[in-house]
Scaffold this active site. Structure first.
Site, PDB file in Angstrom:
ATOM      1  N   GLN A  78      -6.888  -2.653   4.716  1.00  0.00           N
ATOM      2  CA  GLN A  78      -5.455  -2.920   4.875  1.00  0.00           C
ATOM      3  C   GLN A  78      -4.664  -1.660   4.579  1.00  0.00           C
ATOM      4  OE1 GLN A  78      -3.904  -6.551   3.311  1.00  0.00           O
ATOM      5  NE2 GLN A  78      -1.818  -5.971   3.808  1.00  0.00           N
ATOM      6  N   PHE A  79      -4.330  -0.965   5.635  1.00  0.00           N
ATOM      7  CA  PHE A  79      -3.586   0.279   5.603  1.00  0.00           C
ATOM      8  C   PHE A  79      -2.276   0.162   4.812  1.00  0.00           C
ATOM      9  CE2 PHE A  79      -0.083   2.463   7.886  1.00  0.00           C
ATOM     10  CZ  PHE A  79      -0.422   3.784   7.641  1.00  0.00           C
ATOM     11  N   THR A  80      -1.596  -0.964   4.929  1.00  0.00           N
ATOM     12  CA  THR A  80      -0.271  -1.098   4.324  1.00  0.00           C
ATOM     13  C   THR A  80      -0.286  -1.084   2.800  1.00  0.00           C
ATOM     14  OG1 THR A  80      -0.338  -3.512   4.467  1.00  0.00           O
ATOM     15  CG2 THR A  80       0.666  -2.320   6.320  1.00  0.00           C
TER      16      THR A  80
END
Length: 151
Positions: A78-80
């Protein structure tokens, strides 16, 4: 590396309408990679996930780890999670690892998880995923592979 772990009764991840990972009782870990992260960071984070005591013992205290209960593990990139949300109304991703580093470190984390926790399941790096879960408790924690003072 940073992760949000959730104690779950079950969780699944779907890509393009196809289920690619599913677990029963265990941990869903959303994983973000930041610029200074290395394989050492991934090893440290995985060890924390597998050893973090968030499951109830016979007395009802959070005293057991994922290893102790032989629970499921679902790791989802999850990049965010690497977002800087300290100011303004839009997140900044300047602390996030470039895509190549993120992909490489998540792949490394997958390999280590397969070795240390057979049956681990995974989301797909860079994919549009739908993640479903039933949080047990709810119990949710944020873990980092290193102290903020090390950054």
């Amino acid at each position: 590396m940073i992760t949000v772990i959730q104690r779950v009764r079950h969780a699944e991840v779907v890509v393009d309408g196809i289920e690619i990972g599913r677990i029963g009782p265990g941990i869903l870990a959303l994983v973000g990679v930041e610029k200074p992260d290395t394989r050492k960071s991934a090893d440290r984070l995985l060890e924390r996930i597998l050893s973090y005591r968030i499951f109830a013992d016979a007395q009802g205290k959070m005293n057991l780890s994922l290893r102790d209960i032989d629970g499921g593990l679902l790791l989802v990139p999850q990049f965010t999670l690497a977002a800087d949300t300290d100011s303004g109304n839009r997140p900044s991703f300047t602390a996030a690892a470039p895509p190549e580093l993120g992909r490489d470190l998540f792949a490394y984390l997958q390999g280590r998880a397969r070795d240390l926790h057979p049956g681990a399941q995974f989301g797909r790096f860079g994919a549009d995923m739908q993640v479903s879960l039933t949080n047990d408790g709810p119990v949710t924690f944020t873990l980092r592979s290193a102290d903020k003072s090390d950054r």
